[in-house]
Design an enzyme around this catalytic site. Structure first.
Site, PDB file in Angstrom:
ATOM      1  N   ASP A 174       0.800  -1.234   0.000  1.00 48.53           N
ATOM      2  CA  ASP A 174       0.000   0.000   0.000  1.00 48.53           C
ATOM      3  C   ASP A 174       0.834   1.285   0.000  1.00 48.53           C
ATOM      4  O   ASP A 174       1.805   1.384   0.759  1.00 48.53           O
ATOM      5  CB  ASP A 174      -0.847   0.109   1.275  1.00 48.53           C
ATOM      6  CG  ASP A 174      -1.597  -1.141   1.615  1.00 48.53           C
ATOM      7  OD1 ASP A 174      -1.519  -2.120   0.867  1.00 48.53           O
ATOM      8  OD2 ASP A 174      -2.261  -1.143   2.661  1.00 48.53           O
ATOM      9  N   GLU A 192     -10.616  -2.088   3.646  1.00 51.35           N
ATOM     10  CA  GLU A 192      -9.266  -1.604   3.914  1.00 51.35           C
ATOM     11  C   GLU A 192      -9.081  -0.220   3.284  1.00 51.35           C
ATOM     12  O   GLU A 192      -9.744   0.130   2.310  1.00 51.35           O
ATOM     13  CB  GLU A 192      -8.242  -2.588   3.340  1.00 51.35           C
ATOM     14  CG  GLU A 192      -8.303  -3.956   4.028  1.00 51.35           C
ATOM     15  CD  GLU A 192      -7.116  -4.836   3.718  1.00 51.35           C
ATOM     16  OE1 GLU A 192      -6.795  -5.015   2.546  1.00 51.35           O
ATOM     17  OE2 GLU A 192      -6.504  -5.360   4.678  1.00 51.35           O
ATOM     18  N   ARG A 234      -7.985  -0.654  11.109  1.00 50.67           N
ATOM     19  CA  ARG A 234      -6.654  -0.130  10.718  1.00 50.67           C
ATOM     20  C   ARG A 234      -6.755   0.886   9.589  1.00 50.67           C
ATOM     21  O   ARG A 234      -7.817   1.169   9.085  1.00 50.67           O
ATOM     22  CB  ARG A 234      -5.746  -1.292  10.296  1.00 50.67           C
ATOM     23  CG  ARG A 234      -6.316  -2.174   9.211  1.00 50.67           C
ATOM     24  CD  ARG A 234      -5.332  -3.274   8.822  1.00 50.67           C
ATOM     25  NE  ARG A 234      -5.929  -4.177   7.854  1.00 50.67           N
ATOM     26  CZ  ARG A 234      -6.555  -5.309   8.157  1.00 50.67           C
ATOM     27  NH1 ARG A 234      -6.654  -5.711   9.412  1.00 50.67           N
ATOM     28  NH2 ARG A 234      -7.069  -6.059   7.195  1.00 50.67           N
ATOM     29  N   ASP A 235      -5.610   1.392   9.184  1.00 46.73           N
ATOM     30  CA  ASP A 235      -5.429   2.277   8.019  1.00 46.73           C
ATOM     31  C   ASP A 235      -6.053   3.658   8.227  1.00 46.73           C
ATOM     32  O   ASP A 235      -6.904   4.096   7.431  1.00 46.73           O
ATOM     33  CB  ASP A 235      -5.998   1.631   6.732  1.00 46.73           C
ATOM     34  CG  ASP A 235      -5.536   0.198   6.532  1.00 46.73           C
ATOM     35  OD1 ASP A 235      -4.507  -0.161   7.128  1.00 46.73           O
ATOM     36  OD2 ASP A 235      -6.198  -0.553   5.798  1.00 46.73           O
ATOM     37  N   SER A 271      -0.664   0.433   7.444  1.00 50.56           N
ATOM     38  CA  SER A 271      -0.950   1.590   6.593  1.00 50.56           C
ATOM     39  C   SER A 271      -1.515   2.789   7.329  1.00 50.56           C
ATOM     40  O   SER A 271      -2.108   2.660   8.406  1.00 50.56           O
ATOM     41  CB  SER A 271      -1.920   1.174   5.490  1.00 50.56           C
ATOM     42  OG  SER A 271      -1.202   0.442   4.544  1.00 50.56           O
TER      43      SER A 271
HETATM   44  C1  FRU Z   1      -3.928  -3.530   2.709  1.00 50.54           C
HETATM   45  C2  FRU Z   1      -3.440  -3.880   4.100  1.00 50.54           C
HETATM   46  C3  FRU Z   1      -3.851  -2.844   5.121  1.00 50.54           C
HETATM   47  C4  FRU Z   1      -2.787  -3.002   6.177  1.00 50.54           C
HETATM   48  C5  FRU Z   1      -1.574  -3.263   5.348  1.00 50.54           C
HETATM   49  C6  FRU Z   1      -0.550  -4.154   5.993  1.00 50.54           C
HETATM   50  O1  FRU Z   1      -3.185  -4.126   1.705  1.00 50.54           O
HETATM   51  O2  FRU Z   1      -3.853  -5.163   4.468  1.00 50.54           O
HETATM   52  O3  FRU Z   1      -5.166  -3.001   5.579  1.00 50.54           O
HETATM   53  O4  FRU Z   1      -2.649  -1.856   6.959  1.00 50.54           O
HETATM   54  O5  FRU Z   1      -2.021  -3.864   4.151  1.00 50.54           O
HETATM   55  O6  FRU Z   1       0.583  -4.232   5.180  1.00 50.54           O
END
Ligand code: FRU
Length: 484
Positions: A46, A224, A165-166, A106
């Site tokens: 990402d 995500e 997350r993210d 991310s």
């Molecule tokens: C998306 C993801 C995110 C996570 C990251 C980990 O590709 O799975 O949700 O933060 O990659 O590398």
């Protein structure tokens, strides 16, 4: 294919010397990109922390140094003055705290006039491998490297699953406060977004609620990398829904979609104007992130990962894979989102060449009259094989098939996909790099991104009938330097 142990995947990078030889070997690969950001070694996934600050563009990518495998993730930092030429700046975030002991996952960035701030997911796991995702912050220090806050901003909520997350951070002028959107999953495994708000960037964050998106309560099992931006007075919500198949997307269960609509921060409701749309119709496009601080209310800038989770690519034995797409400009006209390459990409054009033999990295412009058309990129000399493209004028659909290539990969996910158009096919702009192809149709009405790994004999541009084609070689704009 190499089997990685957990220990190998989560090995900590102690010193740049651990991977210097690996980089030296990788550098020699015929598939190293010439104008796309790619991993210095190992895996890039990402895009993170994409923003313009003090006249410099900052971009990071999720990075696993050791090979083409998802393991302990770092943020690797690249910078640019113009979004075209990129320089390696070294590791941005190291997973060196207890709260991010199993990865800096991310996140995004926001620039105030003085400071550039980063928000990311600290992926903590305990000795039983139980995961706790923390929302963490850092800021760009005077030496150009991010400095982490001693403690996370907040932990996960227990009314949602561990998939939280993210963080995408942004400021809303009308409400006069900052927001963070977090990609999440409900306890009954539906994808969603959690919203946090604060008047300060580094403190005071409170949970505002789960974003309501009418009609999308049951759309994939995890969302995500959510992102939101106002473009020309409309709100655009992007996210990457997982664990679901979508019509026209073969066997893939990872997607990247957007909704155009209206965001109401009082009711935390995003009301879409219509159905979801695919950001890109290609095989390899995921986790797109909108840049912050673009400074133009009618334009956004986006970049994505050329690759998909759970997929495998032919450079794996060389211990690297993945790259970023070209940055793209997004605009909305008459309720339709258009994605175009940056105008300055024209400055990379080197020589206009004869269209029969393709450059290993270059640009093509093809013009059509709206009738059926067919061609292949990277065909063999006798016209067989290659990445085939056909346009069916009656249905206004393009079909792209990569099964004719010598190097086939991810066959089970599907090797043929379609790209529907809104208007008859007039124009294709195609960017070829040494292991990727990006197609922009009808000035950004639809795009198609794929990895592609032509062999030595796959060099020819084959057409059924005459196609008005111009082909340029391009100048390289990323250096393959070892900065760690
Ligand atoms: C998306 C993801 C995110 C996570 C990251 C980990 O590709 O799975 O949700 O933060 O990659 O590398």
């Amino acid at each position: 294919m190499k089997e990685w142990t957990l220990e190998e995947r989560y090995r900590v990078l102690e010193s740049p010397e651990d991977i210097r030889d690996l980089h030296e070997r990788i550098k020699g690969s015929v598939y190293r990109q010439k104008y796309h950001v790619q991993p210095v070694t190992g895996l890039s996934s990402d895009p993170n922390g994409f923003t313009c600050h003090d006249g410099v563009w900052h971009l990071f990518y999720q990075w696993c140094p050791w090979g083409a495998v998802h393991g302990l993730k770092y943020w690797y930092h690249v910078t640019s003055k113009d979004l075209i030429s990129w320089e390696n700046a070294g590791v941005g975030l190291y997973p060196d705290r207890d709260y991010d002991n199993k990865g800096c996952h991310s996140g995004s960035a926001i620039s105030t006039d003085e400071t550039l701030y980063f928000f990311y997911t600290g992926n903590h796991r305990d000795e039983n491998w139980v995961r706790t995702p923390y929302t963490c912050a850092a800021y760009l220090g005077e030496d150009g490297r991010p400095v982490k806050l001693p403690e996370p901003l907040f932990g996960p909520r227990d009314d949602h699953s561990e998939h939280q997350r993210d963080p995408k951070v942004f400021y809303n002028e009308e409400k006069g406060r900052y927001y963070i959107f977090i990609g999440a999953q409900t306890l009954d495994k539906k994808g969603c977004v959690l919203v946090y708000e604060s008047e300060e960037l580094l403190s005071g964050w409170t949970y505002a609620g789960q974003l309501k998106v009418p009609g999308f309560e049951d759309f994939g099992g995890m969302w995500e990398c959510p992102c939101i931006e106002r473009i020309s007075g409309k709100d655009v919500l992007l996210f990457s829904p997982q664990y679901t198949k979508l019509p026209g997307r073969a066997e893939s269960t990872n997607h990247n979609v957007y909704l155009i609509g209206t965001m109401d921060y009082d009711t935390l409701t995003f009301t879409p104007d219509g159905d979801y749309q695919h950001l890109d119709f290609g095989f390899d496009f995921y986790a797109a992130q909108l840049a912050s601080n673009v400074g133009d209310p009618d334009k956004a800038v986006i970049i994505a990962w050329i690759g998909l989770p759970d997929n495998h690519y032919p450079t794996e034995p060389e211990e690297w894979e993945g790259s970023m797409t070209l940055p793209r400009e997004l605009r909305i006209r008459d309720g339709v989102l258009y994605q175009t390459p940056l105008p300055a990409m024209k400055e990379l054009r080197d020589e206009l060449i004869c269209a029969d033999e393709l450059p290993v990295f270059g640009e093509m412009e093809l013009n059509f009259d709206g009738n059926d058309a067919a061609f292949a990129l990277f065909a063999r000399e006798d016209g067989t094989g290659g990445l085939t493209f056909s346009y069916d004028a009656a249905q206004q659909i393009c079909t792209i098939d990569r099964s004719g290539m010598d190097k086939r990969f991810n066959e089970k996910v599907g090797e043929t996909l379609t790209m529907p158009l809104r208007t008859p096919l007039r124009k294709l702009q195609i960017f070829i790099d040494r292991s990727s192809v990006e197609i922009f149709a009808n000035d950004g009405e639809a795009t198609f991104t794929t990895h592609l790994y032509p062999s030595e004999r796959e060099r020819w541009f084959w057409t059924a009938g005459k196609i008005d084609a111009k082909v340029w070689t391009l100048k390289a704009s990323v250096e393959d330097s070892f900065v760690v």
